[in-house]
Design an enzyme around this catalytic site. Structure first.
Site, PDB file in Angstrom:
ATOM      1  N   HIS A  66       0.807  -1.225   0.000  1.00 38.69           N
ATOM      2  CA  HIS A  66       0.000   0.000   0.000  1.00 38.69           C
ATOM      3  C   HIS A  66       0.843   1.279   0.000  1.00 38.69           C
ATOM      4  CE1 HIS A  66      -3.441  -2.535   0.897  1.00 38.69           C
ATOM      5  NE2 HIS A  66      -4.236  -1.497   1.007  1.00 38.69           N
ATOM      6  N   ASP A 120      -7.714  -6.263   5.916  1.00 41.03           N
ATOM      7  CA  ASP A 120      -8.041  -5.483   4.732  1.00 41.03           C
ATOM      8  C   ASP A 120      -9.414  -5.937   4.278  1.00 41.03           C
ATOM      9  OD1 ASP A 120      -6.375  -3.797   2.403  1.00 41.03           O
ATOM     10  OD2 ASP A 120      -8.142  -4.890   1.720  1.00 41.03           O
ATOM     11  N   ARG A 380     -13.380   0.944  -5.712  1.00 39.76           N
ATOM     12  CA  ARG A 380     -14.003   1.992  -4.893  1.00 39.76           C
ATOM     13  C   ARG A 380     -13.912   3.330  -5.601  1.00 39.76           C
ATOM     14  NH1 ARG A 380     -12.006  -0.431   0.877  1.00 39.76           N
ATOM     15  NH2 ARG A 380     -13.818  -1.794   0.985  1.00 39.76           N
TER      16      ARG A 380
END
Ligand code: MIC
Ligand code: SF4
Length: 645
Positions: A66, A120, A380
């Protein structure tokens, strides 16, 4: 109970206690865990705080995928901590460059019938390979690493029967967008989406993983496919056929709800700004001019998706003015794209190649320009997640992304004048596990640079509480609204610093920020409350959306309804999760109101599932149904105070 479902079978095989009644707590053994660097640093700090010297699961993998921007030393400090603590505790370490946790886990570790808990929210990607894979806050994953069972509400099972076969330009992404258009992002808490039917066999494991991955946006506990010949084929290609076991629901399985989808009727779809369930056929959006197209992420970063894109782009050029960037999901995928010439096709067509990782999906770079449209194969499109206020993000399949990159406006791929490229998956994927670190050494030194903090503890819940409403927000507030990621991700292991940006998107320039107001109240000995609407805490699993408000003195979150992972995170850190008994009371509260609770501990302990507060001379009743374990945690001020490893 949904009898004969695959969900029930995997839960039964891992039962560690609790009830078989839908909605009641059930505890299951966890075989595998995954963590990633944005949540994993805190998870490992919590694991250390629990005092367990060694990971007690069959397998725990710590991924770095990430926070790769390394603007300042913080990200790398986290990586060094994670690498050293994995070594000391016996977790497998997957360094930066290896790829995104969910795709990598399916490729190299996932196994049918196992349970996987991950810090996650897209951990259910593992359902593509028939694992019961669940997303949770870091502390719950730390406890699973310490060998503790995981408790969930016994799920309802939504059966999704797939029939037929996808048309050539329709894609697995369109299937999950179709499911989102039916089930929406609200109201699916406590359910598992289980796929079955003849159509399942037409989908490969990477395609199934696209569907289970974006199931997270439904708010379900997990999504699950059976384990069949396609699963065996995928595992054989990954050199792991020994992990295969056939698994399926019974033919007469009873589902709590049944949805029928004919794959042959699926058309290219897009989720419109700014929610994954605002789904429309791409054909209805074709006049929209696009500035940026991004491909990759844990939803669509597979070899199949990117090789398809490369073949479609071969010998062609993206439209003038389009910015196309691609982040392959794993090193394996990137190496295979390079080896087979696909990388050359992509670069020659005008694509920029990003490193394997989450990248722009979590707002790490490539923020769109003001007032422009970005089309992404991600999962998303929450407002502002890209790093641009007022962003307009459309979520689409790789096929639609390619078509759009070629024309410069949203384009349904079935209007292209060439055939859909059929991708032959290789007989054997490129397998090279040398970069995973498995050098367990209980004496290894743990590297703690100055930005690595400690997980903060809450104080026990007081009996009398006067909580001032610090903010009132609306429906579908995501954890991205509560705790922004992007450029702030580097502060994930430093709570006092990260807490400064709680609810940043609601701050007004020139006025004190949420953090400043909360800190002032806390430092004067007061307690804060947050008021929200339906489906509060959607989206990511980041427990920082509970820890940071807790650090700022928030004691209660009062909403119309709460999402599963966020509710668990609030409880884990001793914040009272309250739901309006009468949703109309939401309209009666304003910021600055003080809610006075009397005899809270006694009231909660006596049970009954409600608590009452007084404000402005009126009584307001809140639902607060806590299991005995949750009650103990809330009273203690969080699991770090109540659990012994
Ligand atoms: C996300 O997609 O929002 C994330 C970033 O992967 C999060 C985890 C995090 O906030 O670190 C998630 O999905 O849980
Ligand atoms: Fe990474 Fe995006 Fe997947 Fe989250 S959704 S794990 S940020 S690629």
């Amino acid at each position: 109970m949904a009898k004969g479902t695959l969900t029930q079978k995997i839960i039964d095989a891992h039962l560690a206690g609790g009830s078989h009644h839908t909605g009641e707590p059930v505890s299951i053994r966890i075989d595998q865990t995954l963590t990633q660097d944005a949540t994993g640093t805190m998870a490992f700090l919590e694991f250390e705080a629990l005092g367990t010297p060694r990971v007690r699961t069959e397998l725990s993998v710590s991924y770095v995928d990430h926070n790769m921007m390394q603007n300042g030393p913080e990200n790398r400090n986290d990586h060094l901590y994670l690498e050293s603590i994995a070594r000391r505790t016996g977790a497998v370490f997957s360094p930066q460059g290896n790829g995104i946790c969910h795709q990598l886990h399916i490729e190299r570790f996932g196994a049918p019938g196992k349970t996987l808990l991950g810090s996650d929210s897209h951990t259910p990607t593992g359902g593509g390979i028939a694992m019961l894979a669940i997303g949770a806050g870091g502390l719950d994953v730390a406890l699973a690493m310490a060998g503790k069972p995981f408790t969930l509400a016994y799920p309802k099972v939504i059966g999704i029967r797939l029939t037929g076969r996808l048309k050539s330009w329709s894609s697995a992404k369109d299937v999950v967008l179709k499911v989102l258009s039916i089930l929406t992002t609200k109201g699916n808490v406590g359910c598992v989406a289980e796929y079955f039917g003849d159509g399942v066999a037409t989908l490969s494991v990477p395609q199934r993983a696209t569907i289970t991955n974006m199931g997270a946006e439904l708010g379900v506990t997990s999504s699950l496919f059976p384990s069949d010949d396609r699963t065996r084929e995928f595992l054989a290609r990954q050199g792991r056929e020994e992990c295969f076991v056939p698994l399926a629901a019974d033919p007469d399985a009873r589902y709590d709800r049944l949805i029928d989808i004919d794959l042959g009727e699926i058309v290219p779809l897009a989720a419109c700004p700014s929610s994954p369930d605002l789904v429309k056929p791409v054909r209805e959006l074709e006049s929209i001019k696009v500035d940026q197209v991004l491909m990759g992420s844990c939803t669509n970063g597979s070899f199949r998706d990117l090789a398809m894109a490369a073949t479609a782009l071969r010998g062609r050029k993206i439209a003038a003015g389009i910015s196309l960037a691609i982040a392959p999901g794993s090193r394996q995928t990137l190496e295979m794209l390079a080896e087979r010439g696909f990388l050359t096709d992509l670069v020659a067509a005008g694509a920029r190649i990003l490193e394997t990782g989450c990248g722009p999906c979590i707002g790490q770079g490539l923020s769109p320009a003001d007032d422009t449209v970005s089309v992404r194969t991600f999962n998303r499109n929450f407002a502002g997640r890209s790093g641009t206020k007022g962003d307009r993000l459309y979520l689409v399949s790789p096929e639609t992304a390619v078509a759009t990159a070629l024309t410069g406006h949203l384009t349904s791929p079935d209007t292209l004048d060439f055939p859909h490229p059929e991708i032959e998956e290789p007989e054997r994927y490129r397998i090279d596990d040398r970069h995973f670190r498995r050098d367990f050494d209980p004496k290894a030194e743990v590297v703690r640079k100055p930005t690595i903090g400690e997980p903060p503890h809450n104080s026990p819940l007081p009996d009398d509480l006067a909580a001032t409403i610090l903010i009132k927000v609306g429906d579908k507030i995501t954890t991205d609204h509560i705790m922004p990621a992007g450029i702030h991700l580097k502060h994930r292991s430093n709570i006092p610093r990260y807490a400064q940006v709680v609810f940043e998107c609601f701050n007004t320039p020139g006025a004190p920020s949420f953090a400043e107001r909360a800190e002032k109240l806390r430092d004067a000995g007061g307690a804060g409350a947050i008021v929200g609407g339906e489906s509060y805490g959607q989206g990511s699993s980041r427990e920082h959306a509970a820890i940071c408000p807790m650090y700022l003195g928030v004691k209660a979150v009062i909403v119309k309804s709460l999402e599963r992972i966020h509710r668990a995170n609030l409880i884990n850190f001793g914040i009272l999760p309250l739901e309006f008994a009468d949703p109309a009371d939401y309209d009666r509260l304003v910021p600055g109101d003080v809610l006075v609770f009397k005899g809270l501990r006694g009231g909660l302990t006596r049970g009954g599932g409600t608590v009452t507060a007084e404000t402005n001379g009126r009584k307001i009743v809140f639902d607060c149904r806590l299991s005995p374990g949750e009650l103990e945690t809330v009273l203690a001020g969080g699991k770090l105070n109540s659990v012994e490893a």
